[in-house]
Motif scaffolding. Structure first.
Motif, mmCIF file in Angstrom:
data_model
loop_
_atom_site.group_PDB
_atom_site.id
_atom_site.type_symbol
_atom_site.label_atom_id
_atom_site.label_comp_id
_atom_site.label_asym_id
_atom_site.label_seq_id
_atom_site.Cartn_x
_atom_site.Cartn_y
_atom_site.Cartn_z
ATOM 1 N N ALA A 1 8.742 18.934 -9.421
ATOM 2 C CA ALA A 1 7.989 19.289 -8.214
ATOM 3 C C ALA A 1 6.493 19.357 -8.508
ATOM 4 N N GLU A 2 6.119 19.933 -9.652
ATOM 5 C CA GLU A 2 4.702 19.999 -10.022
ATOM 6 C C GLU A 2 4.121 18.605 -10.220
ATOM 7 N N MET A 3 4.879 17.729 -10.878
ATOM 8 C CA MET A 3 4.404 16.367 -11.107
ATOM 9 C C MET A 3 4.238 15.627 -9.776
ATOM 10 N N ALA A 4 5.124 15.864 -8.821
ATOM 11 C CA ALA A 4 5.002 15.233 -7.512
ATOM 12 C C ALA A 4 3.719 15.689 -6.814
ATOM 13 N N ILE A 5 3.395 16.961 -6.934
ATOM 14 C CA ILE A 5 2.154 17.485 -6.342
ATOM 15 C C ILE A 5 0.944 16.844 -7.003
ATOM 16 N N LEU A 6 0.936 16.787 -8.349
ATOM 17 C CA LEU A 6 -0.190 16.185 -9.059
ATOM 18 C C LEU A 6 -0.348 14.704 -8.720
ATOM 19 N N ASN A 7 0.783 13.987 -8.595
ATOM 20 C CA ASN A 7 0.722 12.570 -8.217
ATOM 21 C C ASN A 7 0.166 12.393 -6.811
ATOM 22 N N GLU A 8 0.521 13.273 -5.897
ATOM 23 C CA GLU A 8 0.006 13.192 -4.527
ATOM 24 C C GLU A 8 -1.488 13.484 -4.490
ATOM 25 N N ILE A 9 -1.934 14.444 -5.283
ATOM 26 C CA ILE A 9 -3.369 14.730 -5.369
ATOM 27 C C ILE A 9 -4.109 13.508 -5.867
ATOM 28 N N GLU A 10 -3.579 12.866 -6.904
ATOM 29 C CA GLU A 10 -4.234 11.672 -7.452
ATOM 30 C C GLU A 10 -4.189 10.515 -6.455
ATOM 31 N N ARG A 11 -3.109 10.415 -5.688
ATOM 32 C CA ARG A 11 -3.007 9.344 -4.691
ATOM 33 C C ARG A 11 -4.063 9.523 -3.606
ATOM 34 N N GLN A 12 -4.265 10.775 -3.159
ATOM 35 C CA GLN A 12 -5.222 11.034 -2.087
ATOM 36 C C GLN A 12 -6.664 11.012 -2.575
ATOM 37 N N SER A 13 -6.868 11.291 -3.843
ATOM 38 C CA SER A 13 -8.223 11.315 -4.393
ATOM 39 C C SER A 13 -8.185 10.635 -5.762
ATOM 40 N N PRO A 14 -8.128 9.304 -5.781
ATOM 41 C CA PRO A 14 -7.978 8.609 -7.058
ATOM 42 C C PRO A 14 -9.172 8.853 -7.978
ATOM 43 N N PRO A 15 -8.907 8.962 -9.271
ATOM 44 C CA PRO A 15 -10.011 9.160 -10.205
ATOM 45 C C PRO A 15 -10.912 7.927 -10.236
ATOM 46 N N THR A 16 -12.204 8.152 -10.427
ATOM 47 C CA THR A 16 -13.138 7.037 -10.459
ATOM 48 C C THR A 16 -13.109 6.329 -11.799
ATOM 49 N N GLN A 17 -12.556 6.980 -12.807
ATOM 50 C CA GLN A 17 -12.521 6.396 -14.134
ATOM 51 C C GLN A 17 -11.146 6.630 -14.725
ATOM 52 N N ARG A 18 -10.566 5.597 -15.269
ATOM 53 C CA ARG A 18 -9.247 5.710 -15.887
ATOM 54 C C ARG A 18 -9.390 5.597 -17.399
ATOM 55 N N PHE A 19 -8.584 6.342 -18.113
ATOM 56 C CA PHE A 19 -8.600 6.293 -19.569
ATOM 57 C C PHE A 19 -7.280 5.685 -20.036
#
Length: 102
Positions: A81-99
């Motif tokens: 459930a926590e990972m689903a929340i974190l994935n949704e946050i990243e989907r709505q606000s994608p990081p500008t830089q990927r590592f």
């Protein structure tokens, strides 16, 4: 720091309607010049070892589950459930830089 902004170190800025980006493509919002102050704080040995205590508790809990059959403190369904929340946050606000891993 004076919250009213009258100390001169961090003056209050009036809202303006300038573009969000500078002509070179950089953000226009990072032009504030704030005076930073440093401080050294001596930390207790317990505070310095906080990560060790937390991770030790996790592994003791996992050991107790595997070896003694105790119930897990953090169940896989909660992690999912926590990972689903974190994935949704990243989907709505994608990081500008990927590592990427090397």
């Amino acid at each position: 720091m004076d919250p009213a902004g009258t100390d001169g170190e961090c003056p209050l800025l009036a809202p303006d309607h300038k573009p969000l980006y500078r002509p070179d493509g950089g953000p226009a919002c990072c032009a504030n010049h704030i005076g930073w102050h440093g401080e050294t704080v001596a930390l207790d040995a317990d505070v310095m070892n906080a990560f060790g205590k937390c991770s030790s508790g996790f592994y003791h809990d996992l050991y107790g589950h595997i070896v003694n059959g105790r119930e897990l403190f953090m169940k896989p369904v909660h992690v999912k459930a926590e990972m689903a929340i974190l994935n949704e946050i990243e989907r709505q606000s994608p990081p500008t830089q990927r590592f990427e891993r090397p």
